[in-house]
Design a protein around this motif. Structure first.
Motif, PDB file in Angstrom:
ATOM      1  N   MET A   1       0.815  -1.205   0.000  1.00 17.41           N
ATOM      2  CA  MET A   1       0.000   0.000   0.000  1.00 17.41           C
ATOM      3  C   MET A   1       0.854   1.262   0.000  1.00 17.41           C
ATOM      4  N   SER A   2       2.114   1.153   0.378  1.00 19.78           N
ATOM      5  CA  SER A   2       2.960   2.338   0.359  1.00 19.78           C
ATOM      6  C   SER A   2       3.634   2.523  -0.994  1.00 19.78           C
ATOM      7  N   VAL A   3       3.381   1.630  -1.941  1.00 22.05           N
ATOM      8  CA  VAL A   3       4.000   1.740  -3.256  1.00 22.05           C
ATOM      9  C   VAL A   3       2.951   1.890  -4.359  1.00 22.05           C
ATOM     10  N   PHE A   4       1.809   1.197  -4.246  1.00 21.93           N
ATOM     11  CA  PHE A   4       0.783   1.229  -5.277  1.00 21.93           C
ATOM     12  C   PHE A   4      -0.547   1.710  -4.724  1.00 21.93           C
ATOM     13  N   MET A   5      -1.287   2.426  -5.539  1.00 19.17           N
ATOM     14  CA  MET A   5      -2.664   2.785  -5.219  1.00 19.17           C
ATOM     15  C   MET A   5      -3.513   1.563  -5.543  1.00 19.17           C
ATOM     16  N   LEU A   6      -4.129   1.006  -4.522  1.00 17.09           N
ATOM     17  CA  LEU A   6      -4.910  -0.203  -4.710  1.00 17.09           C
ATOM     18  C   LEU A   6      -6.242   0.106  -5.382  1.00 17.09           C
ATOM     19  N   PRO A   7      -6.747  -0.844  -6.177  1.00 16.59           N
ATOM     20  CA  PRO A   7      -8.070  -0.648  -6.785  1.00 16.59           C
ATOM     21  C   PRO A   7      -9.169  -0.657  -5.722  1.00 16.59           C
ATOM     22  N   VAL A   8     -10.278  -0.008  -6.025  1.00 13.00           N
ATOM     23  CA  VAL A   8     -11.403   0.112  -5.096  1.00 13.00           C
ATOM     24  C   VAL A   8     -11.937  -1.259  -4.699  1.00 13.00           C
ATOM     25  N   GLU A   9     -11.913  -2.225  -5.608  1.00 16.56           N
ATOM     26  CA  GLU A   9     -12.428  -3.564  -5.312  1.00 16.56           C
ATOM     27  C   GLU A   9     -11.645  -4.227  -4.180  1.00 16.56           C
ATOM     28  N   ILE A  10     -10.362  -3.965  -4.108  1.00 20.38           N
ATOM     29  CA  ILE A  10      -9.545  -4.562  -3.036  1.00 20.38           C
ATOM     30  C   ILE A  10      -9.923  -3.947  -1.694  1.00 20.38           C
ATOM     31  N   TYR A  11     -10.171  -2.640  -1.668  1.00 19.11           N
ATOM     32  CA  TYR A  11     -10.637  -2.018  -0.418  1.00 19.11           C
ATOM     33  C   TYR A  11     -11.933  -2.668   0.046  1.00 19.11           C
ATOM     34  N   ARG A  12     -12.855  -2.835  -0.897  1.00 19.57           N
ATOM     35  CA  ARG A  12     -14.147  -3.430  -0.540  1.00 19.57           C
ATOM     36  C   ARG A  12     -13.980  -4.847  -0.022  1.00 19.57           C
ATOM     37  N   ASP A  13     -13.116  -5.625  -0.669  1.00 21.53           N
ATOM     38  CA  ASP A  13     -12.884  -7.006  -0.223  1.00 21.53           C
ATOM     39  C   ASP A  13     -12.292  -7.048   1.189  1.00 21.53           C
ATOM     40  N   ILE A  14     -11.343  -6.185   1.473  1.00 21.11           N
ATOM     41  CA  ILE A  14     -10.736  -6.146   2.808  1.00 21.11           C
ATOM     42  C   ILE A  14     -11.788  -5.752   3.848  1.00 21.11           C
TER      43      ILE A  14
ATOM     44  N   MET B   1     -15.030  -6.053   3.603  1.00 20.07           N
ATOM     45  CA  MET B   1     -16.017  -7.126   3.725  1.00 20.07           C
ATOM     46  C   MET B   1     -15.493  -8.264   4.593  1.00 20.07           C
ATOM     47  N   THR B   2     -14.227  -8.608   4.435  1.00 14.89           N
ATOM     48  CA  THR B   2     -13.627  -9.679   5.238  1.00 14.89           C
ATOM     49  C   THR B   2     -13.617  -9.302   6.719  1.00 14.89           C
ATOM     50  N   ILE B   3     -13.239  -8.076   7.018  1.00 13.67           N
ATOM     51  CA  ILE B   3     -13.235  -7.624   8.406  1.00 13.67           C
ATOM     52  C   ILE B   3     -14.655  -7.605   8.962  1.00 13.67           C
ATOM     53  N   SER B   4     -15.591  -7.127   8.162  1.00 12.22           N
ATOM     54  CA  SER B   4     -16.981  -7.063   8.594  1.00 12.22           C
ATOM     55  C   SER B   4     -17.529  -8.468   8.874  1.00 12.22           C
ATOM     56  N   LYS B   5     -17.237  -9.405   8.003  1.00 16.66           N
ATOM     57  CA  LYS B   5     -17.692 -10.794   8.218  1.00 16.66           C
ATOM     58  C   LYS B   5     -17.080 -11.382   9.481  1.00 16.66           C
TER      59      LYS B   5
ATOM     60  N   TRP C   1     -20.335   0.063   7.789  1.00 15.08           N
ATOM     61  CA  TRP C   1     -18.884   0.236   7.764  1.00 15.08           C
ATOM     62  C   TRP C   1     -18.497   1.684   8.050  1.00 15.08           C
ATOM     63  N   ASP C   2     -19.304   2.609   7.573  1.00 13.51           N
ATOM     64  CA  ASP C   2     -19.010   4.034   7.832  1.00 13.51           C
ATOM     65  C   ASP C   2     -19.013   4.313   9.330  1.00 13.51           C
ATOM     66  N   ARG C   3     -19.937   3.732  10.054  1.00 18.84           N
ATOM     67  CA  ARG C   3     -19.978   3.941  11.508  1.00 18.84           C
ATOM     68  C   ARG C   3     -18.854   3.188  12.206  1.00 18.84           C
ATOM     69  N   LEU C   4     -18.500   2.012  11.708  1.00 19.96           N
ATOM     70  CA  LEU C   4     -17.400   1.247  12.302  1.00 19.96           C
ATOM     71  C   LEU C   4     -16.073   1.986  12.155  1.00 19.96           C
TER      72      LEU C   4
ATOM     73  N   TRP D   1      -9.890   1.221  10.211  1.00 21.93           N
ATOM     74  CA  TRP D   1      -9.270   2.067   9.202  1.00 21.93           C
ATOM     75  C   TRP D   1     -10.145   2.184   7.968  1.00 21.93           C
ATOM     76  N   ASN D   2     -10.114   3.362   7.375  1.00 23.23           N
ATOM     77  CA  ASN D   2     -10.622   3.551   6.035  1.00 23.23           C
ATOM     78  C   ASN D   2      -9.415   3.248   5.142  1.00 23.23           C
ATOM     79  N   PHE D   3      -9.450   2.135   4.425  1.00 29.68           N
ATOM     80  CA  PHE D   3      -8.261   1.647   3.729  1.00 29.68           C
ATOM     81  C   PHE D   3      -7.844   2.529   2.556  1.00 29.68           C
ATOM     82  N   LYS D   4      -8.797   3.214   1.929  1.00 29.57           N
ATOM     83  CA  LYS D   4      -8.403   4.130   0.862  1.00 29.57           C
ATOM     84  C   LYS D   4      -7.606   5.296   1.444  1.00 29.57           C
TER      85      LYS D   4
END
Length: 172
Positions: free
Chosen positions: A1-14, A16-20, A38-41, A53-56
């Motif tokens: 994450m400190s080298v590449f801007m991750l795609p939005v889908e990867i943020y959502r997957d991360i 979702m995994t934490i939420s599950k 997620w916004d409240r979390l 964390w807000n991963f974006k």
């Protein structure tokens, strides 16, 4: 994450995994109850969230840190290589997007770096009064149509001993 801007889908997957993990009651159960969005979390605990964390934003912060290193350590090997390759005639703050994915990712956070960067005044001999961020304020740059301030340095607003400001000039 400190080298590449991750795609939005990867943020959502991360997220979702934490939420599950938090809301599913059994390992194979897909019917868990989501008690909070997620916004409240991701809000701070002091305002009722769980400080996830807000991963974006986290990704942008890490990329901004790389940009800050290029700006604040111009003599480092990485800074010299990037400057020679991607912005040889301008500063990092004025650099344009290139074709390299790493450089493109670092420049994604350029706006973040620009919004927070300020000159440390010191003697003021290298800082233009107009157009450069040197004020510790919401509006860090002086914007004026007065031609008398163009091409003048901050040092011209200081007294000769650099211990105080020239009150008369500043009030004008």
């Amino acid at each position: 994450m400190s080298v590449f801007m991750l795609p939005v889908e990867i943020y959502r997957d991360i997220e979702m995994t934490i939420s599950k993990f938090w809301w599913n009651s059994k390992s194979g159960d897909k019917k868990g109850i989501h008690w909070m969005s997620w916004d409240r979390l991701s809000r701070h605990k002091s305002v009722g969230g769980m400080s996830f964390w807000n991963f974006k934003d986290f990704n942008l912060a890490l990329l901004g840190k790389q940009g800050w290193r290029l700006l604040s350590n111009p003599s480092s090997l990485v800074s010299r290589v990037y400057k020679a390759r991607y912005f040889p005639k301008v500063s990092f703050l004025d650099a344009k997007i290139g074709n390299n994915p790493i450089w493109h990712s670092i420049l994604e956070a350029n706006e973040l770096v620009v919004s927070g960067v300020r000159w440390r005044v010191g003697t003021g001999e290298n800082i233009d009064i107009v157009g450069q961020p040197w004020l510790d304020d919401v509006r860090p740059c002086i914007e004026t149509v007065s031609p008398s301030l163009d091409n003048n340095k901050v040092a011209s607003l200081m007294s000769m001993n650099h211990n105080s400001w020239e009150e008369e000039i500043i009030s004008e």
